[in-house]
Design an enzyme around this catalytic site. Sequence first.
Site, mmCIF file in Angstrom:
data_model
loop_
_atom_site.group_PDB
_atom_site.id
_atom_site.type_symbol
_atom_site.label_atom_id
_atom_site.label_comp_id
_atom_site.label_asym_id
_atom_site.label_seq_id
_atom_site.Cartn_x
_atom_site.Cartn_y
_atom_site.Cartn_z
ATOM 1 N N ILE A 213 0.321 -11.392 -3.903
ATOM 2 C CA ILE A 213 0.446 -9.939 -3.793
ATOM 3 C C ILE A 213 -0.951 -9.359 -3.690
ATOM 4 C CG2 ILE A 213 1.119 -7.851 -5.058
ATOM 5 C CD1 ILE A 213 3.211 -9.889 -6.459
ATOM 6 N N LYS A 214 -1.094 -8.389 -2.776
ATOM 7 C CA LYS A 214 -2.374 -7.737 -2.629
ATOM 8 C C LYS A 214 -2.180 -6.232 -2.788
ATOM 9 C CE LYS A 214 -6.021 -6.735 0.705
ATOM 10 N NZ LYS A 214 -5.810 -5.287 0.752
ATOM 11 N N VAL A 215 -2.900 -5.658 -3.756
ATOM 12 C CA VAL A 215 -2.881 -4.204 -3.940
ATOM 13 C C VAL A 215 -4.320 -3.705 -4.064
ATOM 14 C CG1 VAL A 215 -0.569 -4.018 -4.966
ATOM 15 C CG2 VAL A 215 -2.542 -4.519 -6.420
ATOM 16 N N TYR B 66 0.829 -1.199 0.000
ATOM 17 C CA TYR B 66 0.000 0.000 0.000
ATOM 18 C C TYR B 66 0.864 1.249 0.000
ATOM 19 C CZ TYR B 66 -4.093 -2.841 1.328
ATOM 20 O OH TYR B 66 -5.110 -3.749 1.361
#
Lengths: 317, 317, 317, 317, 317
Positions: free
Chosen positions: E216-218, E184
């Site tokens: 991956i987290k965006v 983030y």
Amino acid sequence: MTAMAKMKEIEALTPQIKKILAYYEGASSATKANLARILMHGKLGGTGKLVILPVDQGFEHGPARSFAKNPAAYDPHYHYQLAIDAGLSAYAAPLGFLEAGVETFKGEMPTILKINSANSLFPKAAAPDQACTGSVKDAVRMGCAAVGFTIYPGSSQSYDMMEEVADMAREAKDAGLAVVIWSYPRGADLSKEGETAIDVTAYAAHIAALLGAHIIKVKPPTAHIEQAEAKKVYESEKIDVSTATARFRHITQACFNGRRIVVFSGGVAKGEADILEEAKAIRDGGGNGSIIGRNTFQRPRDEALKLLDSIIKVYKA
Amino acid sequence: MTAMAKMKEIEALTPQIKKILAYYEGASSATKANLARILMHGKLGGTGKLVILPVDQGFEHGPARSFAKNPAAYDPHYHYQLAIDAGLSAYAAPLGFLEAGVETFKGEMPTILKINSANSLFPKAAAPDQACTGSVKDAVRMGCAAVGFTIYPGSSQSYDMMEEVADMAREAKDAGLAVVIWSYPRGADLSKEGETAIDVTAYAAHIAALLGAHIIKVKPPTAHIEQAEAKKVYESEKIDVSTATARFRHITQACFNGRRIVVFSGGVAKGEADILEEAKAIRDGGGNGSIIGRNTFQRPRDEALKLLDSIIKVYKA
Amino acid sequence: MTAMAKMKEIEALTPQIKKILAYYEGASSATKANLARILMHGKLGGTGKLVILPVDQGFEHGPARSFAKNPAAYDPHYHYQLAIDAGLSAYAAPLGFLEAGVETFKGEMPTILKINSANSLFPKAAAPDQACTGSVKDAVRMGCAAVGFTIYPGSSQSYDMMEEVADMAREAKDAGLAVVIWSYPRGADLSKEGETAIDVTAYAAHIAALLGAHIIKVKPPTAHIEQAEAKKVYESEKIDVSTATARFRHITQACFNGRRIVVFSGGVAKGEADILEEAKAIRDGGGNGSIIGRNTFQRPRDEALKLLDSIIKVYKA
Amino acid sequence: MTAMAKMKEIEALTPQIKKILAYYEGASSATKANLARILMHGKLGGTGKLVILPVDQGFEHGPARSFAKNPAAYDPHYHYQLAIDAGLSAYAAPLGFLEAGVETFKGEMPTILKINSANSLFPKAAAPDQACTGSVKDAVRMGCAAVGFTIYPGSSQSYDMMEEVADMAREAKDAGLAVVIWSYPRGADLSKEGETAIDVTAYAAHIAALLGAHIIKVKPPTAHIEQAEAKKVYESEKIDVSTATARFRHITQACFNGRRIVVFSGGVAKGEADILEEAKAIRDGGGNGSIIGRNTFQRPRDEALKLLDSIIKVYKA
Amino acid sequence: MTAMAKMKEIEALTPQIKKILAYYEGASSATKANLARILMHGKLGGTGKLVILPVDQGFEHGPARSFAKNPAAYDPHYHYQLAIDAGLSAYAAPLGFLEAGVETFKGEMPTILKINSANSLFPKAAAPDQACTGSVKDAVRMGCAAVGFTIYPGSSQSYDMMEEVADMAREAKDAGLAVVIWSYPRGADLSKEGETAIDVTAYAAHIAALLGAHIIKVKPPTAHIEQAEAKKVYESEKIDVSTATARFRHITQACFNGRRIVVFSGGVAKGEADILEEAKAIRDGGGNGSIIGRNTFQRPRDEALKLLDSIIKVYKA
């Protein structure tokens, strides 16, 4: 020369060296043996006097400022050979420089790994500090007789530096090495003149001794007195700081009244006469010798060897 | 003296000492034995009173300000011998100073390794702090009975100092050593006068006790009250701080109502009459003794021995 | 009382306690056994309610402000005995204070080592923080049932505090101990009123639960709502914060809907009627009890015992 | 190509490589073997010259700025294959990128794990620094021949970076790996022009050598001289910095007079003619080769292979 | 559902999953097995698509803002059951929340321990950062399939965060776990709009991949382009960012051209239609799925299950 040096190593310790070693009451036999390696080596071997070649100028001021005057000195082998041929007591340098000749010159010369270093690219506004770039393990692996550290008493980073040095010195002693501390005052409350003032230099030497250094290195002190509280005492107790000899004697007092070896750096490049004059004052004041870098390797090799021989003769006298 | 001291060590513990040791409920047998080494040693051995010689002045103020008045004191051996000949309870000093006599004076005297130290070259504007220059391992290797630390309650660095001291105290106790804490308030919110105010001194002593100190060292408190919240309580509860004796008694309350040994420093150099007067007040207030440096080694040796004997007689009375 | 307490320890766990222990799904048998030691001890043993005596006032506010009103309380033994005689669930204190009675009172009472502490000499301008002065190892050595930590959510130091607490809590759990977290919001973005606001207190309690605390301690919340984003939700969802009981109930929701034990501190010294009123609201709101220091040991012993008995009766009702 | 490369690995070391390896006096046999893997690999194998493909642009400038011109380069396999097909000496990349092809391309190519990296999202006002995202253990696990680090001499973070690099370099050498240091000056006292000034670049290269790097990477220096003290020496000693060749020669002097391998980065994207011109100057100045990223993978693959072949031919000439 | 899920676990891996696992060339068999646990679980098991339930809102925004809309969600068991009944791929939460159901729900559902967390009480003026409140050891003890971390590229604390994450990710991989990174961007040089800009989001995703994340987290990116240097490239290379689908496709490019799993968060609470629209764009752009918290547990349970089923159907389509 090398052969002679080697023979000297198997000679018995002289009474002077035995007396000095006895001062290091807390040191292990291994550490005393490494101190003896330095004290018994070279032309001054056995006298209790020392001349050490330090080559950390490349780190401190950059390669051109250090070696361009005498380009042969860009090669790390140059300095090993100079120290050997001049019959010096030890050769001190940072990791990369020392490592570059460690196989070629193994056993020829006691070496001192300079563990931490500063550089002139570092922002001037930052608190004086150094980076540890070597380790005790490196020193052991390279067969060094000692490790060396700089502290900056007076810097707001100085307590951190002292803790770092104390920790690594302890590790070095556990490994049977000797410990050399370069004690160079600088920091927010010190004037430029104050960095070499007699009171500040004596204080810096004393701190190095209290930290457990076996060999202390400070700059030749001037007659200036920096700290107001100290000034009162120097005046009321009439401490003689009028001559170089008197000042060197005062520094040896600060080094546990002579129980710790103290050597002096040459500082900025200067003439041969001045250098020899200073060496005489060190000798007459009871100091143990000189640690002299730029004033040797920035001269042509022949001149450097001649100068070093003259210095050694002063200490032998 | 030395022989007598040694005999004393094999004597049975006195009831006073047994009572004191019983207060240290969390301490191991080894730590209690080291406390007993100090409490049974010297002329006050067995009385529950103590006089300790601390020589960290060279670190704190520099060598000339510390030793020029009595140049024999530049030699670390001088202080060992002074402590022995005066029949003191223990001798405390930083690593280098202690190490310089560790072989010569082994077993003659309980010693305390002062682990951390400050110096007067450090920038005044920086938060009060100290550097750890020794270690528990050094203390064990040198046969010390205890380790000593300074904390500066009130400094913005104080929580870090307390954590460092707590960690090393734990290590010391694991090694069977006793722990001495010098608790000297200073910092942004404290006035100069407040550093020795009765409320602040009592608070500093209490913090040292809570940190697990076996022996607490504070400065003799004045009648000044620094903190507004504390002032209310001192007034509403009518806590007597009008005389030195009353103030020392209040400090012993703050040391777990007498369950922890508390000694007081002499502070700045002063006259013999004042020193003895203070010792009487400490004694009458229930304090355990004095820790007295500059006021001894800055005097000629004969005078120092005479003064120390007078102090000891006060505590024996 | 002590004998009765001991008998209770060998009694079978009550259904209430079994239910509570079952909530701690991640805890080891050893940690659950230590939680049970606290929950089965004293007059409230077996009820799922708790009254804990914490004595860290000496560290937080100094000895005179803490103990001068009732000078017997300068003695660490006083508090152990008070907790025992009052039939409390546990006694919590910093290292030095706990250690001073660890042998005398061994096995009489579950104890909680308060690992970190702040003090009132620390500069007001610095970010709120605490020093770790004890360790899990100390707690194990002293036979404690739990360790305790304070965090200051809202301080710029809070992430460091949380990491430190998380690390030591993990170590404590590995050693089979229970973990108590005092969660006290303070910091740059919080008003004084906001430190005890209902939204901020619920948040602080929730953070403690997420950190893995077995027992959570917060201050009794006011009806004030501090954070604008939270205010919207409290209003739109019509969360009842109008009475003390409703607020305590909201806090238990924030503690995993009652799956974690939550106790409340008394805060500043106040009258007996107010204290009992608060205890009733805690009880009616589903809270697990009180942690009450100053309001007990600053009273004469008889009054303190009477007050504590009244509080306990509230929780038993 | 691959098969040819493999055959080369079992060929005997050439005299040039033996000479270079002999310069690394402090290196273990394992580390020398890994240096040899790089020096004997690819089309320049055995010549003492190197061309390395570094792909840390994605980290430094983001994926689109790095790969959008040639979208095939978004795939980590692309770069492995490019390095193999071009017959380069080694391929260097951060953890994630290298790991993404470690199984597919195992044994095809010496690899260098770039341990630390910066990124362009980091606040411009903060002191230049990098994050360590890989480890020596990762390099060993992936069969790398070397690890790589960036230092920023001149940053107020530079001493911390140097200590970190020194520690990890030591660990890498213990694991038998070679060490590559990217030395990029930047910081408060350096002008933008000064970052590639000849004096500053020579200094940066020398620092990398002193830190113990086996392979040094700097940017091609300009004729600008940044530091006033250095300027005096460059002028008084008439150091030739007028041509690119002369400047590259000066840099090799700063690298222990040629005892350390030094390669140069291409810097910003530029035309083929300029790149080949620069390679000739590096070769004629005694430099060991090029490390060329953006100028290859931002070109279509065919053009990149052609360009790399031309560069290699320059070094072979 | 649970029984079906369990049967699925013993089913053979689908070709899609085998293909995805093959992308993780550096991962151990144990880590691949844990990735497979997630990829083979729930209604999307075997498809290569994922829907994850993250519940760290309580930490990030406080309990009332997170759970008051649906008070059943104050109970940690609620979320486990929701994830199970909805047939999701995994459930992610901080230590305390996960631990509160670890025994009840053991083996029912792959879990992800969210190791670090921020909170809204932290001073807004401080650099964005998080506290590590869990550990790899906790994850192993609780039978988790993965650990999760947040990094804030752009914060002046980001290099420290990356080093911390890199160290713990390495430890997690050694323990055979998979690693999820929430990337983030935020910090001094980024505008609020810039935090979700397409260039910045692609950069953040690429950094997570380079750090070695398996998943991956965006956040879903907007069409805004934040950085001037990037803007030039997006325009010159005509990178399509005009539709949500095109932007998600660009993000998958940044994730090693699809070699790394990337999932997208829902962000602020919004309507069902918008959520499904977004899921379609993720699917069509080649993204691997959604990680959806507030938009589920802040709805009544029935609505949440219905919404999740609709999302899953999008991904299955």
